[in-house]
Design a protein around this motif. Structure first.
Motif, short mmCIF file in Angstrom:
data_model
loop_
_atom_site.label_atom_id
_atom_site.label_comp_id
_atom_site.label_asym_id
_atom_site.label_seq_id
_atom_site.Cartn_x
_atom_site.Cartn_y
_atom_site.Cartn_z
N ASP A 128 6.16 -4.75 0.26
CA ASP A 128 6.68 -4.96 -1.09
C ASP A 128 5.68 -5.63 -2.01
OD1 ASP A 128 9.03 -3.83 -0.28
OD2 ASP A 128 10.08 -5.74 0.04
N ASP A 129 4.71 -6.35 -1.47
CA ASP A 129 3.73 -7.05 -2.29
C ASP A 129 2.39 -6.33 -2.36
OD1 ASP A 129 5.50 -9.15 -2.87
OD2 ASP A 129 5.00 -10.17 -1.00
N ALA A 146 -1.41 0.00 -8.40
CA ALA A 146 -0.09 -0.44 -7.97
C ALA A 146 -0.12 -1.93 -7.72
CB ALA A 146 0.34 0.29 -6.70
N ALA A 147 0.95 -2.61 -8.09
CA ALA A 147 1.09 -4.05 -7.85
C ALA A 147 2.52 -4.31 -7.40
CB ALA A 147 0.77 -4.85 -9.11
N SER A 148 2.66 -5.26 -6.48
CA SER A 148 3.98 -5.58 -5.91
C SER A 148 4.69 -4.33 -5.40
CB SER A 148 4.84 -6.31 -6.95
OG SER A 148 4.24 -7.52 -7.32
N GLY A 149 3.91 -3.43 -4.80
CA GLY A 149 4.48 -2.25 -4.19
C GLY A 149 4.91 -1.16 -5.13
N ARG A 150 4.57 -1.25 -6.42
CA ARG A 150 5.00 -0.24 -7.40
C ARG A 150 3.81 0.25 -8.20
NH1 ARG A 150 10.15 -2.09 -10.79
NH2 ARG A 150 9.97 0.12 -11.34
N VAL A 151 3.75 1.56 -8.37
CA VAL A 151 2.71 2.14 -9.21
C VAL A 151 3.00 1.81 -10.67
CG1 VAL A 151 1.63 4.29 -9.98
CG2 VAL A 151 2.29 4.01 -7.58
N LEU A 152 2.00 1.31 -11.37
CA LEU A 152 2.17 0.91 -12.77
C LEU A 152 1.98 2.10 -13.70
CD1 LEU A 152 0.11 -2.43 -12.76
CD2 LEU A 152 2.54 -2.08 -12.25
N HIS A 153 2.87 2.23 -14.68
CA HIS A 153 2.74 3.28 -15.69
C HIS A 153 2.11 2.74 -16.97
CE1 HIS A 153 5.44 5.37 -12.94
NE2 HIS A 153 5.11 6.48 -13.57
N GLY A 154 2.49 1.52 -17.37
CA GLY A 154 1.90 0.91 -18.55
C GLY A 154 2.40 1.52 -19.84
N ALA A 155 1.91 0.96 -20.95
CA ALA A 155 2.29 1.46 -22.27
C ALA A 155 1.85 2.91 -22.42
CB ALA A 155 1.65 0.60 -23.36
N ALA A 156 2.77 3.76 -22.86
CA ALA A 156 2.51 5.18 -23.11
C ALA A 156 2.06 5.93 -21.87
CB ALA A 156 1.46 5.36 -24.23
N GLY A 157 2.30 5.35 -20.69
CA GLY A 157 1.95 6.01 -19.44
C GLY A 157 0.46 6.02 -19.14
N ILE A 158 -0.32 5.13 -19.75
CA ILE A 158 -1.77 5.23 -19.65
C ILE A 158 -2.37 4.41 -18.52
CG2 ILE A 158 -2.47 3.30 -21.13
CD1 ILE A 158 -4.36 5.37 -22.54
N ALA A 159 -1.58 3.59 -17.84
CA ALA A 159 -2.13 2.71 -16.81
C ALA A 159 -2.87 3.51 -15.74
CB ALA A 159 -1.03 1.88 -16.17
N PRO A 245 -6.92 -6.19 -4.59
CA PRO A 245 -6.13 -5.17 -3.89
C PRO A 245 -6.17 -5.33 -2.38
CG PRO A 245 -8.25 -4.27 -4.49
CD PRO A 245 -8.19 -5.65 -5.10
N HIS A 246 -5.10 -4.88 -1.73
CA HIS A 246 -5.08 -4.80 -0.28
C HIS A 246 -5.79 -3.54 0.20
CE1 HIS A 246 -1.56 -7.35 -1.29
NE2 HIS A 246 -1.95 -8.01 -0.23
N ARG A 247 -5.86 -2.52 -0.67
CA ARG A 247 -6.51 -1.27 -0.29
C ARG A 247 -7.14 -0.65 -1.53
NH1 ARG A 247 -2.57 2.59 2.50
NH2 ARG A 247 -2.82 1.08 4.18
N VAL A 248 -8.30 -0.04 -1.33
CA VAL A 248 -8.96 0.74 -2.38
C VAL A 248 -9.18 2.14 -1.81
CG1 VAL A 248 -11.01 1.02 -3.81
CG2 VAL A 248 -10.08 -1.27 -3.39
#
Length: 315
Positions: A128-129, A146-159, A245-248
């Motif tokens: 989860d983290d 991804a952070a805290s187990g979730r892929v980030l989308h960010g503003a306007a989906g640009i992350a 990151p835990h993984r790259v």
């Protein structure tokens, strides 16, 4: 519609600047059928939507309930649209991707950026983290975070658009996004191929030709490949210091050209790391070349579905 039945097969489509990969994927993640075809990248958005529909029909079977599309560009999953894109696919920005494909196929469609979809397949065992940096180096340079187990989308989906980080190695070079000096301008496959010619090498039509020349000791080819690799490694190492990151993961066609590229990338990456991260190293995707298409097949179970004959409003 809240999502297809968990036992039903789903079509995953991976849309890149060069090719479309389609797979029929069972609920257990097993690929039951495959098809690939070239992306009509210079023919406009309607032609690309038509090609996606052709690819979907090629693998569709009785009982298929939805399509997931992992697509190049900045994708807004909620609206089902391409909010921004480079000129790798002509006229792609502003395309109603989900609604257009749903109407062509008669199936509900979920969509996301191709690299974010692939990155989601790497999160399962991070907990989860889990924090992840995922780069895809091919026709362009994409990415996901991804952070805290979730892929980030960010503003306007640009992350996650890592290819548009400033890169010293690309100083003065035009990027496909219209800016100058971005990582993609020196690190993507076509960029490495073009740089080989700038260094004095014979012009080549594709990266594989450059890689073959490097394998035979061509200094221009070797320099172009290692420069692109070092640029990517440095950028990812700096991001690793910022995000911890835990993984790259480094995916895409370019890293698969051989150890010359991979070794240069890993060396440059390691040189950037702060002491607490010194053991961290980039890894290839655990799903191999199937990462994006398998990630696409998960999208209908996790993102809004857009129905046929609608204006793109998710169900």
């Amino acid at each position: 519609m809240t999502g297809p039945h968990l036992d039903a097969p789903v079509i995953g489509l991976d849309l890149g600047g060069t090719k479309i990969a389609a797979a029929l994927v069972g609920a257990d993640g097993t690929v039951r059928a495959r098809h690939t075809l070239p992306t009509p990248a210079t023919e406009g958005a309607e032609a690309v939507l038509d090609a996606l529909a052709v690819a979907a029909r090629a693998v569709r079977t009785h009982g298929t309930v939805a399509i997931g599309v992992a697509a190049a560009g900045v994708i807004d999953p909620a609206a089902g649209t391409v909010t921004s894109a480079t000129d790798t696919i002509r006229g792609w920005a502003g395309t109603a991707l989900a609604a257009g494909l749903a109407t062509r196929t008669g199936l509900p469609v979920a969509c996301d950026n191709d690299v974010r979809a692939a990155a989601a397949t790497e999160l399962a065992d991070l907990g989860d983290d889990g924090t992840l940096i995922y780069a895809a180096v091919g026709t362009g340079v994409g990415g996901a975070v991804a952070a805290s187990g979730r892929v980030l989308h960010g503003a306007a989906g640009i992350a996650g658009h890592l290819g548009h980080l400033p890169s010293p190695e690309a100083d003065g070079l035009p990027c496909t996004c219209g800016a100058i000096g971005h990582l993609e301008a020196i690190a993507a496959g076509p960029a490495i191929t073009a740089h080989c010619a700038r260094l004095g090498g014979e012009p080549a039509d594709r990266l594989q030709t450059v890689a073959e020349r490097a394998a035979h000791g061509d200094p221009h080819a070797t320099s172009a490949i290692t420069l692109g690799a070092r640029a990517t490694g440095r950028a990812l190492g700096g991001l690793a210091n910022a995000l911890g990151p835990h993984r790259v993961v480094v995916a895409g066609g370019v890293p698969r050209i051989g150890p010359l590229y991979w070794d240069a990338l890993c060396t440059a990456f390691a040189a950037e790391l702060m002491p607490p991260l010194r053991a961290l190293r980039p890894q290839p995707p655990r799903s191999g070349a199937d990462a994006a298409v398998l990630g696409a097949a998960v999208l209908p179970r996790t993102l809004p579905l857009h129905q046929p004959h609608t204006t793109g409003v998710p169900s």
